[in-house]
Design an enzyme around this catalytic site. Structure first.
Site, short mmCIF file in Angstrom:
data_model
loop_
_atom_site.label_atom_id
_atom_site.label_comp_id
_atom_site.label_asym_id
_atom_site.label_seq_id
_atom_site.Cartn_x
_atom_site.Cartn_y
_atom_site.Cartn_z
CD GLU A 275 -3.16 -1.19 2.33
OE1 GLU A 275 -2.86 0.09 2.95
OE2 GLU A 275 -3.80 -1.79 2.33
CD GLU A 288 -1.12 -1.10 6.36
OE1 GLU A 288 -0.74 -0.46 7.33
OE2 GLU A 288 -2.34 -1.17 5.74
CG ASN A 290 -2.45 -5.08 4.10
OD1 ASN A 290 -2.47 -4.91 5.35
ND2 ASN A 290 -2.91 -4.08 3.45
CG PHE A 348 -21.03 6.30 7.81
CD1 PHE A 348 -21.56 5.61 6.83
CD2 PHE A 348 -20.72 7.70 7.93
CE1 PHE A 348 -21.61 6.43 5.57
CE2 PHE A 348 -20.83 8.39 6.66
CZ PHE A 348 -21.37 7.91 5.75
#
Length: 666
Positions: A275, A288, A290, A348
């Site tokens: 990312e 980062e 993943n 939300f």
């Protein structure tokens, strides 16, 4: 090839893995908690093993329980999905000790890249541009504040073992850094069993773009383009697309080459994602890696034709990649909308309950359109407070971005979901938002465009007229049905009126209808006409109409003298009355909502973590009053204005429903 794989996960990703394994002729084993006894992934798998109580830290992330399930079933490999144990090196080590293949990267790669502090150090050593920050361990809130000042506000506090927006906070000042540190530690401990926190500079006006990599154990590595994930709230992705509307081919190649080089530097073997934060000048910074499958992997699959789950399984089986970089072609455009059990009208906040209605649009695979819905729920099933609030991932593909967006609009319009709060209206609103349709969005999109929260969509004049015409035509059909049922008229159509007043979005709109066997022509006072055709019948909850030759899909619910109609993010009460009825309705008093200004209401079903005030305390605007935990996220409730606490109705450990009264003020 493996004969049996256990999926150490739940929900839609478990269902997704089962589909690929089944296509490969591999048997599957599901694991489930008490809350998931009747879950879809349990029904889909060939075998299922119960592993404990609902909380993940008592079931899904307890390595010993998962290992017992593997031994019981004789599974030869484990796919961890994402979240839970997917980036846990101890789990991978336990599998290796048992002689069971891990459908993921080697332990060393997980340890180096899966830990965000370590991965940033390695990236920096490898010459990858990284965001400024402090990668060391932070002992307490005081140290967090000190470091935040050294880095410079705003800062991001992040869980080292985190992902999916859990254990993550943005702080703009000392107070927010102090509070955010503790909340991040708590969420990280609850979600990942690891409460380490690090701090980095929060880059304003960023775009979140990630590169999908795929490597094998034979030294081969490729990248499969990028995904743009800039539509986020609370640092959790909501809408993703592939490719990015922002990147050019040169930047894509530089990012891709760098991502593959980083993966190979740690001997990576499996699917993974690197990312980046990308600024307006296309400068990119490593964020980062993943070391797992990403939630948004379907959009990459749709533009490349590569089944990433299948490739992960083949790599875990020791097979070399058969795809070379020159074979990777990006075809068309794909968009993913994450359907969450959360109420956009309440900031939300999470919503739980039974799915009274769950009817996704039909999946489509055609030359110019693909509709795919990855889900782990079904009509009548329960949305639990214990797990991530994602219900489904609705994906569409088209030959270009505009077409993919239009397919998504239509798919969202046709998605029926009742029984819980959900973000379908918000997703629809984004698809029509100029910033999104132009591709000029950043990760601050929701904060900038909906600073006061989402309050629905105000439709423009043309859209209102199309809905008014549709409602009038549907009302006429309903009136014909009513006269038939009553048996009062032998020639019913002659007795159904042609003059009506449609009340919608605060406006009374007089219309007249000319009907024939093929539809209705609706006339407006301003001289406009709309031709409406449909096979809708009263009682249908979905109306598929043609208005002036263009398709229009409406969610329809009968109310007194009209319909509740939902379309493109708008939730409307549409009244269709005779002129006399409309005249009388205008004289009716407006119902006044009760005054709740002296109450703190629980905004979501959840667990009270703490109450930060006492009876008699004077509180100020913005002061923290209590913390509510739901779906692994902590939510701090704050005072909206100055006041004195007169009564406290809840304590730490209490489970509350929506609108339960927590505090009362004088």
């Amino acid at each position: 090839m493996f004969k049996k794989i256990l999926i150490a996960n739940r929900g839609e990703i478990a269902c997704r893995v089962i589909k690929s394994a089944r296509a490969m002729g591999i048997q599957t084993v599901a694991i489930y908690s008490d809350a998931d006894r009747n879950a879809l992934h349990v029904k889909m798998a060939d075998e299922a093993v119960h592993i404990g109580p609902p909380p993940a830290n008592q079931s899904y992330i307890v390595i010993d329980k998962v290992m017992d399930a593997i031994r019981q079933t004789g599974a030869e490999a484990v796919h961890p999905g994402y979240g839970f144990l997917s980036e846990n090196s101890k789990f991978a080590e336990a599998l290796a000790a048992e002689g069971v293949a891990f459908v993921g990267p080697p332990v060393g790669a997980i340890e180096k890249m899966g830990d965000k502090i370590t991965s940033k150090k390695i990236a920096k050593e490898a010459g990858v541009s990284t965001v400024p920050g402090y990668m060391g361990l932070i002992e307490d809130a005081d140290e967090a504040v000190k470091i935040s000042n050294e880095v410079g506000y705003p800062v991001m506090l992040k869980a080292s073992a985190g992902g999916g927006g859990k254990g993550m906070r943005i702080a703009w000042n000392d107070e927010e850094a102090r509070e955010g540190f503790q909340s991040s530690k708590n969420e990280a401990a609850n979600s990942f069993g690891d409460d380490r926190i690090f701090i980095e500079k929060f880059v304003t006006q960023p775009r979140h773009i990630e590169i999908q990599v795929l490597c094998d154990a034979h030294g081969n590595g490729i990248y499969l383009g990028e995904r743009e994930c800039s539509i986020q709230r609370r640092q959790q992705k909501v809408i993703e697309e592939a490719p990015s509307p922002f990147l050019d081919e040169e930047t894509r190649k530089r990012m891709g080459d760098q991502a593959v080089a980083l993966a190979q530097a740690v001997d990576y073997a499996s699917a993974g994602t690197v990312e980046f934060i990308v600024d307006g000048d296309k400068n990119f910074y490593f964020l980062e890696m993943n070391t797992r499958l990403q939630v948004e992997h379907p959009v990459t699959e749709m533009i490349t034709g590569v089944d990433l789950v299948e490739q992960m399984i083949r790599v875990a089986n020791g097979e070399p990649l058969t795809i070379k970089q020159e074979d990777v072609k990006l075809n068309g455009w794909a968009i993913e909308s994450r359907l969450y059990a959360e109420d956009p009208y309440r900031g939300f906040l999470p919503s739980i309950g039974r799915l009274v209605k769950y009817r996704p649009p039909e999946e489509v695979v055609q030359a110019d359109e693909v509709v795919r819905n990855d889900t782990g729920v079904f009509e009548g099933g329960e949305i639990s407070m214990y797990y991530d609030p994602m219900i489904a991932k609705l994906c569409t593909w088209g030959p270009d971005r505009a077409t993919a967006i239009e397919h998504m609009r239509n798919a969202l319009d046709g998605f029926e979901l009742e029984g819980i709060g959900h973000n379908l209206p918000f997703l629809s609103a984004v698809m029509d938002h100029p910033k999104f349709t132009s591709g000029e969005m950043t990760t601050a999109f929701i904060e900038e465009e909906y600073p006061e929260g989402f309050e629905g969509v105000e439709l423009d004049r043309d859209a209102v007229q199309r809905i008014a015409a549709s409602a009038a035509a549907m009302h006429r059909v309903a009136e014909i049905r009513r006269t038939r049922v009553s048996g009062r008229m032998s020639n019913h159509e002659r007795k159904v009126g042609t003059e009506w007043v449609v009340s919608v979005q605060g406006e009374d709109i007089p219309v007249s209808i000319e009907a024939d066997h093929d539809g209705s022509t609706v006339h407006f006072d301003d001289g406009r006409t709309h031709r409406v055709a449909s096979d809708w019948t009263p009682g249908d909850s979905l109306a598929r109409l043609s208005v002036d030759g263009s398709p229009l899909v409406l969610k329809v619910e009968k109310i007194t003298q009209g319909f509740r109609i939902r379309s493109r993010g708008a939730d409307l009460e549409v009244r269709v009355r005779s002129p006399r009825q409309a005249e009388l309705a205008a004289l009716m008093p407006v119902k006044v909502a009760p005054d709740t200004s002296r109450l703190l209401l629980c905004p979501m079903p959840g667990l009270i973590v703490n109450v930060a005030v006492s009876v008699g305390d004077e509180v100020h605007e913005g002061q923290a009053l209590c913390t509510v935990e739901a779906m692994k996220m902590e939510n701090i409730l704050r005072a909206e204005k100055k006041g004195v606490v007169s009564k406290i109705n809840a304590a730490a450990g209490d489970s509350l429903a929506v609108d339960d009264v927590i505090l009362e003020f004088e």
